[in-house]
Design an enzyme around this catalytic site. Structure first.
Site, PDB file in Angstrom:
ATOM      1  N   HIS A 156       0.874  -1.169   0.000  1.00  0.00           N
ATOM      2  CA  HIS A 156       0.000   0.000   0.000  1.00  0.00           C
ATOM      3  C   HIS A 156       0.910   1.218   0.000  1.00  0.00           C
ATOM      4  CE1 HIS A 156      -3.284   2.610   2.063  1.00  0.00           C
ATOM      5  NE2 HIS A 156      -3.218   2.819   0.768  1.00  0.00           N
ATOM      6  N   ASP A 157       0.726   2.122  -0.935  1.00  0.00           N
ATOM      7  CA  ASP A 157       1.680   3.223  -1.087  1.00  0.00           C
ATOM      8  C   ASP A 157       1.821   4.046   0.186  1.00  0.00           C
ATOM      9  OD1 ASP A 157      -0.832   4.410  -1.323  1.00  0.00           O
ATOM     10  OD2 ASP A 157      -0.529   5.095  -3.378  1.00  0.00           O
TER      11      ASP A 157
END
Length: 463
Positions: free
Chosen positions: A217-218
């Site tokens: 997840h960025d």
């Protein structure tokens, strides 16, 4: 060590070449490509095949590499059949298919298991909206896991992104299989979990370079690169299309107060918890520029800085600002509905957006501090929003504490750091990673000023 960090955002993707060693941490953009929803008939899709093509091209352009890692936005997925074939392009989280979708589980029970902010586009609701189409699916892979599968042939789900699905038990750190069954989602769809820092396999089309599951997840990758000093009471805002604003905790916060405030507990690297809320972010500004058919953001920001402070504010998280469309018209309607004066110029509209965003940051971080009993001494803004001097200055004013802005490429840097540790670099913990970020990256400090009556602006919205 030289690695490729593939960082896929909602509006663009990049392949960054990262170099890391003692007192060395740098990223260089190798390839950038557009991303975004594609309307095909009644459905808004992602072009995941185009993303894979561009990812491969960028990795090849990066040259000799020791590793590859991929991070992206959350919640969206591809479905594979029993042969491992993709059943269709992933649907965009902004597609309206989840409108009106409900599940037979009370909010308190959902929150007690998953700790997730209730959002209509969470993976849970998207999968329920699939209906009978799930009968043909054998596996669900979130976007980074799907690309990792195509690179290596290995199926799995990295935990930080799995924790955004509302199908993950945030305390047990496993899939919530009984919950999935209760809402009609076949547990067979949920693949084996893997920790960030796991070597997934070797890229078959890329000379066998190792592929590492980073904080996929960025925001998980971005938080790794928050240059917080040890012992500081810091909050963070990962500012881009979305803004993720919150605190780093050692364990989930599942109190009634957290549920009522709609805060999320997402997994972070090294077992941490990202206690945060999704704030609508710079999406509203970018859609406004698109509506106006202009790219002159610097000129508009200069004019907005001179516009009256807090002349009008809107609830930037209101549902009407989620789908694509004419944001200036929606802002005008929101101002009219709350009895505020019309905005006469484009500069005033931009100022309204940024004032409203800073107000949302203030509200979110104060609520997080109140729920957890923590104080906040400094706010770190990382990501693209760190470039926006006016937004950073307004955030410092609104929150009443210093803002440290940068690094801009936090997601890529966090991606590189986790890869490097997995491949043998001496970075034993988050503290050592953040120390390297502080040593090598530029950070700008904004002190709060007394400009603007933020309490009165908040009260105006409440009325």
């Amino acid at each position: 060590m030289r690695v490729a960090a593939v960082d896929l955002g909602a509006s663009s993707g990049r392949v960054m070449a990262g170099t890391i060693g003692p007192s060395v941490l740098a990223v260089e953009e190798v390839r950038r490509f557009p991303n975004g929803g594609i309307q095909a008939g009644p459905v808004l899709y992602w072009d995941v095949l185009g993303l894979y093509r561009e990812t491969l091209a960028g990795i090849r352009e990066a040259g000799a590499l020791d590793g590859v890692g991929i991070d992206s936005w959350a919640v969206d997925y591809g479905l594979l059949d029993e042969r491992g074939a993709l059943l269709g392009n992933p649907v965009h989280y902004r597609d309206p298919r989840t409108v009106g979708v409900t599940v037979p589980v009370p909010d308190r029970e959902l929150y007690d298991v998953t700790g997730l902010q209730q959002l209509p586009f969470n993976t849970l609701y998207q999968l329920v909206a699939e209906g009978d189409r799930l009968d043909a699916a054998a596996t669900m892979l979130l976007v980074p896991d799907l690309l990792n599968y195509w690179l290596t042939g290995e199926i799995g789900a990295e935990r930080t992104n799995a924790s955004t699905t509302q199908l993950y038990d945030v305390r047990a750190r496993t899939w919530a299989l009984s919950l999935a069954s209760k809402v009609g989602i076949p547990p067979r769809l949920l693949p084996p979990l893997r920790d960030p820092g796991t070597v997934v396999g070797k890229a078959r089309e890329l000379s066998g370079v190792p592929v590492v599951a980073v904080g996929s997840h960025d925001t998980a990758s971005a938080v790794v690169a928050v240059p917080a000093s040890p012992g500081t009471n810091f909050a963070y805002i990962s500012s881009g299309t979305w803004s993720l604003a919150g605190l780093e905790l050692p364990a989930p916060e599942l109190s009634d107060a957290a549920l009522d405030a709609n805060f999320t507990n997402e997994g972070g690297v090294d077992g941490t918890i990202r206690f945060l809320r999704n704030v609508m972010g710079l999406w509203v500004l970018s859609e406004t520029l698109r509506t106006w058919s202009t790219s002159d953001l610097p000129g508009l920001l200069t004019a907005a800085a001179a516009a009256p402070a807090l002349a009008a504010v809107v609830d930037i998280d209101a549902p009407e600002f989620l789908p694509p469309g004419d944001m200036p018209a929606r802002i005008a309607a929101a101002c009219a509905a709350t009895g505020q004066r019309p905005l006469g110029t484009r500069a005033e509209v931009v100022r309204c957006i940024l004032d409203s965003l800073a107000l949302a940051y203030r509200r979110t971080l104060r609520t997080a501090a109140s729920i957890t009993g923590r104080t906040i001494d400094v706010v770190h803004i990382v990501g693209g929003g760190a470039r926006n001097e006016l937004l950073c200055r307004l955030t410092a004013d609104a929150c009443g504490v210093p803002v440290l802005a940068g690094p801009v490429e936090a997601a890529a840097l966090g991606n590189v750091l986790v890869q490097a540790r997995a491949l043998g670099e001496d970075l034993p913990d988050l503290a050592s990673m953040r120390a390297l970020v502080r040593e090598t990256q530029e950070v700008r400090r904004y002190e709060p000023s007394s400009g603007g009556d933020w309490d009165a602006a908040e009260a105006r919205l409440r009325r």
